[in-house]
Design a protein around this motif. Structure first.
Motif, mmCIF file in Angstrom:
data_model
loop_
_atom_site.group_PDB
_atom_site.id
_atom_site.type_symbol
_atom_site.label_atom_id
_atom_site.label_comp_id
_atom_site.label_asym_id
_atom_site.label_seq_id
_atom_site.Cartn_x
_atom_site.Cartn_y
_atom_site.Cartn_z
ATOM 1 N N ALA A 9 -2.624 4.067 3.192
ATOM 2 C CA ALA A 9 -2.015 5.072 2.594
ATOM 3 C C ALA A 9 -2.752 5.691 1.613
ATOM 4 O O ALA A 9 -3.376 4.875 0.736
ATOM 5 C CB ALA A 9 -0.678 4.710 2.067
ATOM 6 N N THR A 12 -2.423 9.130 -4.471
ATOM 7 C CA THR A 12 -1.717 10.353 -4.919
ATOM 8 C C THR A 12 -2.871 11.100 -5.450
ATOM 9 O O THR A 12 -3.691 10.382 -6.305
ATOM 10 C CB THR A 12 -0.312 10.440 -5.888
ATOM 11 O OG1 THR A 12 -0.687 9.810 -6.939
ATOM 12 C CG2 THR A 12 0.774 9.718 -5.033
ATOM 13 N N LYS A 238 -3.088 -1.957 1.080
ATOM 14 C CA LYS A 238 -2.421 -0.916 0.285
ATOM 15 C C LYS A 238 -1.539 -1.512 -0.657
ATOM 16 O O LYS A 238 -1.315 -2.557 -0.694
ATOM 17 C CB LYS A 238 -1.635 0.025 0.722
ATOM 18 C CG LYS A 238 -0.262 -0.510 1.761
ATOM 19 C CD LYS A 238 0.316 0.299 2.463
ATOM 20 C CE LYS A 238 1.663 -0.246 3.113
ATOM 21 N NZ LYS A 238 2.650 0.634 3.807
ATOM 22 N N ARG A 239 -1.041 -0.680 -1.625
ATOM 23 C CA ARG A 239 -0.151 -1.152 -2.765
ATOM 24 C C ARG A 239 1.183 -1.252 -2.235
ATOM 25 O O ARG A 239 1.482 -0.444 -1.333
ATOM 26 C CB ARG A 239 -0.308 -0.424 -4.060
ATOM 27 C CG ARG A 239 -1.451 -0.625 -4.804
ATOM 28 C CD ARG A 239 -1.967 -1.819 -5.755
ATOM 29 N NE ARG A 239 -2.454 -1.772 -6.798
ATOM 30 C CZ ARG A 239 -3.011 -2.760 -7.320
ATOM 31 N NH1 ARG A 239 -2.443 -4.150 -6.963
ATOM 32 N NH2 ARG A 239 -3.938 -2.516 -8.519
ATOM 33 N N GLU A 241 5.163 -0.444 -1.932
ATOM 34 C CA GLU A 241 5.962 0.449 -2.364
ATOM 35 C C GLU A 241 6.942 0.467 -3.546
ATOM 36 O O GLU A 241 7.199 1.254 -3.930
ATOM 37 C CB GLU A 241 6.714 1.157 -1.032
ATOM 38 C CG GLU A 241 5.549 1.587 0.229
ATOM 39 C CD GLU A 241 6.492 1.782 1.309
ATOM 40 O OE1 GLU A 241 7.367 1.617 1.681
ATOM 41 O OE2 GLU A 241 5.594 2.319 2.230
ATOM 42 N N THR A 242 7.253 -0.913 -3.845
ATOM 43 C CA THR A 242 8.190 -1.008 -4.727
ATOM 44 C C THR A 242 7.448 -2.234 -5.695
ATOM 45 O O THR A 242 6.571 -3.022 -5.401
ATOM 46 C CB THR A 242 9.403 -1.942 -4.120
ATOM 47 O OG1 THR A 242 8.949 -3.044 -3.197
ATOM 48 C CG2 THR A 242 10.170 -0.927 -3.232
ATOM 49 N N HIS A 278 -0.998 -6.152 1.588
ATOM 50 C CA HIS A 278 -0.755 -5.773 0.305
ATOM 51 C C HIS A 278 -1.727 -6.384 -0.826
ATOM 52 O O HIS A 278 -1.932 -7.505 -0.787
ATOM 53 C CB HIS A 278 0.813 -6.309 -0.063
ATOM 54 C CG HIS A 278 1.762 -5.238 0.278
ATOM 55 N ND1 HIS A 278 3.110 -5.793 0.304
ATOM 56 C CD2 HIS A 278 1.997 -4.094 0.854
ATOM 57 C CE1 HIS A 278 4.074 -4.591 0.942
ATOM 58 N NE2 HIS A 278 3.121 -3.574 1.070
ATOM 59 N N ASN A 362 5.976 -0.129 -9.637
ATOM 60 C CA ASN A 362 6.091 0.871 -8.523
ATOM 61 C C ASN A 362 5.703 2.307 -9.035
ATOM 62 O O ASN A 362 5.513 2.569 -10.261
ATOM 63 C CB ASN A 362 7.631 0.921 -8.021
ATOM 64 C CG ASN A 362 8.575 0.999 -9.119
ATOM 65 O OD1 ASN A 362 8.094 1.121 -10.422
ATOM 66 N ND2 ASN A 362 9.834 1.169 -8.854
#
Length: 362
Positions: A9, A12, A238-239, A241-242, A278, A362
């Protein structure tokens, strides 16, 4: 080796990509490099490597980078860093890329990069362990069993199937809730079944021992060799999502302090939405300070009276000040069970310890 594509992912655009201060302006790709290795040269957070490559108009597929390619660090019109292939260098070295076969393109972070540091230990419930086939004894009657011996097993095993031989270890206990999260299952050896058993008639299965990590004993249990050991060829790093927080509750090395590429056990698992790949921060609480009549003191250095008095008061009148948790490293989860997970330490700012916390906002 086949080209391995890592799907990750993208962060951003609001995320700021920080280039290491000691990052070189140019880098020549070497045989054995991975995209993770190269990204770690430029980034303190290597899992953000897609951000470093995805803006690059010259590299549609950043996995197809070859030994001998010269990479240059440049910045776009908005000041965002990116790596590009130095075309001038390629023109001066026309034979470099021609000598490389398609399979020589460097990978991202394949399993082979970290497999030597992984562990075969597992986390199983006591109920699960109780259902497994059990070692009854050996053909030579020894209390400890070595390679090429035959072990007899209570359980109907499949002929020609390879099995892992395990010993039940200590329970994993959640330090926050005191819940039993599972038991460590320690791999002690492997073997291949050559005779099926018949429990109804008290006839054991027979297994020839192929490998011994530590002494095999009566009462050890068996599992199919690949059960719980199948890992992805590469990790989607990836990190979460929560938001998630938890604690490092054990390490397979059993050392007091540990470092990069050591394997740790977390008190979080599938029920907490944790997944293989993760990436989590490792944090440690700074020493608590108590206010005494003689001024601030670390709680551990205060007298019993001063520690007792620190419980009185709250807010700005509190005598006990709990300091923030600071980052001491990073880890990547690679094996997940319902209540616990195994992770490999990928970065340390100082030695990591059992009791350090894991955290992601998050």
């Amino acid at each position: 080796a086949a080209i391995v594509a890592l799907t990750m992912a993208f962060p951003t655009l609001a995320d700021v990509l920080q280039i290491r201060k000691d990052a070189p302006k140019e880098y020549v790709v070497e045989k054995g490099d991975t995209l993770w290795d190269i990204s770690a040269i430029y980034l303190d957070q290597p899992w953000l490597w897609p951000e470093l490559w995805r803006l690059n108009p010259q590299i549609d597929n950043p996995h197809l980078i070859y030994p001998g390619d010269k990479l240059s660090l440049v910045y776009d019109s908005q000041g965002r860093p990116m790596l590009v292939i130095n075309q001038k260098f390629k023109k001066l070295s026309p034979g470099v890329r021609k000598t490389m076969k398609k399979g020589d393109a460097i990978p991202t972070l394949p399993l082979e990069v970290i497999r030597p540091f992984l562990t075969y230990e597992q986390a199983l419930s006591e109920e699960d362990i109780d259902t497994r086939p059990v070692v009854l004894g050996a053909n030579k009657g020894f209390k400890t069993i070595d390679t090429d011996q035959i072990v007899y097993v209570k359980g109907d095993l499949e002929r020609s199937q390879y099995y892992g031989i395990y010993r039940q270890g200590d329970p994993y206990i959640d330090p926050e809730t005191e819940e039993e999260l599972g038991h460590e299952a320690i791999l002690v050896g492997t073997g291949r079944a050559f005779r099926s058993g018949d429990e109804t008639n008290a006839a054991p299965s027979s297994v020839r021992v192929k490998n011994v990590k530590r002494e095999i004993r009566q009462g050890d249990f068996l599992m199919p060799a690949l059960e719980g050991q199948t890992l992805p060829a590469f990790f989607m790093m990836k990190r979460p999502e929560t938001a998630i927080s938890g604690t490092i509750i054990d390490t397979t090395s059993k050392l007091r302090e540990f470092s990069t590429m050591d394997v740790v056990v977390l008190n979080r698992g599938e029920r907490d939405a944790l997944k293989a790949g993760h990436v989590l921060d490792i944090r440690r609480a700074s020493p608590t300070v108590v206010l005494t009549s003689d001024g601030p003191k670390y709680k551990d250095a205060a007298s019993r009276y001063e520690r007792t008095m620190s419980y009185f008061g709250d807010g700005e009148d509190s005598r006990e000040w709990k300091m923030p948790k600071e980052k001491v490293g990073e880890l990547m989860v690679f094996k997940v069970y319902e209540k616990v997970s195994y992770a490999i330490v990928t970065k340390t700012l100082e030695p990591v310890r059992v009791g350090d916390t894991i955290h992601v906002d998050n």
